[in-house]
Design a protein around this motif. Structure first.
Motif, mmCIF file in Angstrom:
data_model
loop_
_atom_site.group_PDB
_atom_site.id
_atom_site.type_symbol
_atom_site.label_atom_id
_atom_site.label_comp_id
_atom_site.label_asym_id
_atom_site.label_seq_id
_atom_site.Cartn_x
_atom_site.Cartn_y
_atom_site.Cartn_z
ATOM 1 N N PHE A 175 -13.606 8.140 0.813
ATOM 2 C CA PHE A 175 -13.389 7.477 -0.472
ATOM 3 C C PHE A 175 -14.428 6.392 -0.773
ATOM 4 C CE2 PHE A 175 -9.167 9.086 0.786
ATOM 5 C CZ PHE A 175 -8.936 9.915 -0.297
ATOM 6 N N LYS A 176 -15.397 6.222 0.139
ATOM 7 C CA LYS A 176 -16.571 5.372 -0.095
ATOM 8 C C LYS A 176 -16.215 3.916 -0.397
ATOM 9 C CE LYS A 176 -18.779 9.262 0.177
ATOM 10 N NZ LYS A 176 -19.377 9.655 1.472
ATOM 11 N N LEU A 177 -15.240 3.381 0.297
ATOM 12 C CA LEU A 177 -14.889 1.976 0.107
ATOM 13 C C LEU A 177 -15.690 1.107 1.068
ATOM 14 C CD1 LEU A 177 -10.992 2.134 -0.196
ATOM 15 C CD2 LEU A 177 -12.673 1.991 -2.025
ATOM 16 N N GLY A 178 -15.952 -0.135 0.657
ATOM 17 C CA GLY A 178 -16.584 -1.087 1.557
ATOM 18 C C GLY A 178 -15.640 -1.424 2.697
ATOM 19 N N THR A 179 -16.191 -1.956 3.780
ATOM 20 C CA THR A 179 -15.376 -2.186 4.976
ATOM 21 C C THR A 179 -14.214 -3.135 4.718
ATOM 22 O OG1 THR A 179 -17.349 -1.864 6.329
ATOM 23 C CG2 THR A 179 -15.451 -2.859 7.396
ATOM 24 N N LEU A 180 -14.471 -4.296 4.103
ATOM 25 C CA LEU A 180 -13.395 -5.258 3.861
ATOM 26 C C LEU A 180 -12.382 -4.707 2.863
ATOM 27 C CD1 LEU A 180 -12.234 -8.012 4.477
ATOM 28 C CD2 LEU A 180 -13.646 -8.981 2.651
ATOM 29 N N ASP A 181 -12.850 -4.017 1.821
ATOM 30 C CA ASP A 181 -11.938 -3.390 0.866
ATOM 31 C C ASP A 181 -11.042 -2.372 1.562
ATOM 32 O OD1 ASP A 181 -12.972 -4.867 -1.185
ATOM 33 O OD2 ASP A 181 -14.265 -3.286 -1.964
ATOM 34 N N ALA A 182 -11.655 -1.577 2.450
ATOM 35 C CA ALA A 182 -10.896 -0.558 3.175
ATOM 36 C C ALA A 182 -9.855 -1.199 4.086
ATOM 37 C CB ALA A 182 -11.839 0.321 3.998
ATOM 38 N N ILE A 183 -10.205 -2.321 4.714
ATOM 39 C CA ILE A 183 -9.267 -3.022 5.592
ATOM 40 C C ILE A 183 -8.051 -3.498 4.808
ATOM 41 C CG2 ILE A 183 -8.936 -5.119 6.967
ATOM 42 C CD1 ILE A 183 -11.858 -4.811 7.871
ATOM 43 N N ILE A 184 -8.285 -4.092 3.643
ATOM 44 C CA ILE A 184 -7.186 -4.630 2.835
ATOM 45 C C ILE A 184 -6.295 -3.507 2.298
ATOM 46 C CG2 ILE A 184 -6.650 -5.874 0.703
ATOM 47 C CD1 ILE A 184 -9.155 -7.575 1.255
ATOM 48 N N LEU A 185 -6.918 -2.450 1.784
ATOM 49 C CA LEU A 185 -6.136 -1.312 1.303
ATOM 50 C C LEU A 185 -5.375 -0.669 2.462
ATOM 51 C CD1 LEU A 185 -5.890 0.007 -1.545
ATOM 52 C CD2 LEU A 185 -7.418 1.795 -0.722
ATOM 53 N N ASN A 186 -6.019 -0.588 3.599
ATOM 54 C CA ASN A 186 -5.411 -0.020 4.797
ATOM 55 C C ASN A 186 -4.177 -0.810 5.216
ATOM 56 O OD1 ASN A 186 -5.322 1.852 6.885
ATOM 57 N ND2 ASN A 186 -6.646 0.646 8.221
ATOM 58 N N LYS A 187 -4.288 -2.122 5.182
ATOM 59 C CA LYS A 187 -3.178 -2.977 5.594
ATOM 60 C C LYS A 187 -1.993 -2.828 4.652
ATOM 61 C CE LYS A 187 -4.015 -6.675 7.801
ATOM 62 N NZ LYS A 187 -3.179 -6.443 9.013
ATOM 63 N N ALA A 188 -2.254 -2.692 3.349
ATOM 64 C CA ALA A 188 -1.166 -2.510 2.390
ATOM 65 C C ALA A 188 -0.393 -1.231 2.690
ATOM 66 C CB ALA A 188 -1.723 -2.475 0.967
ATOM 67 N N MET A 189 -1.119 -0.149 2.978
ATOM 68 C CA MET A 189 -0.444 1.118 3.287
ATOM 69 C C MET A 189 0.215 1.074 4.649
ATOM 70 S SD MET A 189 -2.906 4.023 1.611
ATOM 71 C CE MET A 189 -4.474 3.204 1.835
ATOM 72 N N SER A 190 -0.374 0.368 5.601
ATOM 73 C CA SER A 190 0.210 0.263 6.936
ATOM 74 C C SER A 190 1.586 -0.393 6.895
ATOM 75 C CB SER A 190 -0.712 -0.536 7.862
ATOM 76 O OG SER A 190 -1.923 0.136 8.090
ATOM 77 N N LEU A 191 1.733 -1.390 6.031
ATOM 78 C CA LEU A 191 3.029 -2.045 5.881
ATOM 79 C C LEU A 191 4.107 -1.042 5.485
ATOM 80 C CD1 LEU A 191 1.972 -5.328 4.030
ATOM 81 C CD2 LEU A 191 3.106 -5.199 6.249
ATOM 82 N N LEU A 192 3.781 -0.190 4.512
ATOM 83 C CA LEU A 192 4.739 0.809 4.047
ATOM 84 C C LEU A 192 5.044 1.839 5.141
ATOM 85 C CD1 LEU A 192 3.245 1.379 0.482
ATOM 86 C CD2 LEU A 192 5.284 0.051 1.073
#
Length: 274
Positions: free
Chosen positions: A40-57
């Motif tokens: 999905f070509k996200l930057g590293t920090l963007d990917a981390i934040i999006l990743n954390k949001a989904m990880s919570l769910l």
């Protein structure tokens, strides 16, 4: 990539990764992070934040789906284990998330790749040598509490920097340090992971990169929906699949994908700068 195709790929990827999370007791974010960066070509920090949001769910869904196999009473009876690790992991997550926000992206990329590679090796070692709920390494007392605090702090740092639940580190720690059965350890790891990720998530909210949650809202919703579905199915299959051989396969996949993903990201940056 069209919006429809991106959403479909997000749902499928989320379902597969969520199933692994529910089955093993992980958030699945260690596999989701390379996908977010490479596919999905996200930057590293963007990917981390999006990743954390989904990880919570995913963690909430995985924990709920495992209750039928690991009753709540068992988790409550081992609350001392969860509280010991939580005391360290909350502090570690807060400290690491704050540093990730200000860290140069080149160094963040390198640290993320090294951490993912390390997690892959941990998973492989768990598969090769096995983990059994034998006698704890340290008898209960002040020494075990201190070791638990230190281990929790380190795990919280990893969880914050990768946007992961940290189950690959929590599970062996709980099994070896406290002598807990591996399936119970999987559920306890989710109990520790949830508040740890919330702390890291709140810490990241002060970053400008937090806007990615609005920009990628559609991808977040579809991937999260797939993750919740997968986590629920994975938790239901907990009694049917051996986690040891699966940890080995996933370790190999993670090792390859981590190295290739962040090598590719580095080449893209070098190309854009030239």
């Amino acid at each position: 990539m069209t919006t429809h195709r991106r959403s479909s790929q997000g749902f499928v990827a989320g379902s597969l990764i969520g199933a692994l999370g529910g089955l093993i007791g992980l958030g699945g974010a260690e596999f989701r992070l390379p996908v977010l960066v490479s596919l999905f070509k996200l930057g590293t920090l963007d990917a981390i934040i999006l990743n954390k949001a989904m990880s919570l769910l995913v963690v909430v869904a995985a924990l709920g789906s495992r209750i039928n196999v690991i009753p709540l009473e068992q988790l409550v009876s081992h609350r001392d284990v969860a509280l010991n690790l939580l005391a360290g992991s909350l502090a570690g997550a807060w400290w690491a998330a704050g540093h990730a926000i200000t860290m140069p992206r080149r160094w963040l990329d390198r640290i993320i790749m090294l951490m993912l590679t390390g997690l892959a090796l941990v998973m492989l070692s768990e598969a090769w040598f096995g983990l059994e709920g034998a006698a704890p390494l340290i008898d209960s007392g002040a020494m075990r509490w201190v070791v638990g605090l230190i281990a929790g702090f380190c795990i919280g740092m990893v969880a914050a920097l990768l946007g992961v639940a940290g189950g690959e580190l929590l599970i062996p720690t709980i099994v070896l340090l406290y002598g807990v059965d591996i399936k119970l350890a999987g559920s306890l790891s989710l109990v520790v992971s949830l508040p740890t990720m919330i702390v890291g998530f709140v810490r990241y909210s002060s970053s400008d990169a937090f806007v990615v949650l609005r920009q990628e809202r559609q991808l977040l919703c579809w991937m999260a929906a797939g993750s919740i579905l997968g986590a629920t199915l994975g938790g239901m299959l907990l009694d049917l699949v051996s986690t040891h051989w699966m940890m080995g396969i996933l370790g190999v996949i993670l090792l390859i994908s981590a190295i290739k993903t962040f090598q590719h990201a580095q080449r893209q940056k070098e190309h854009s700068c030239s």
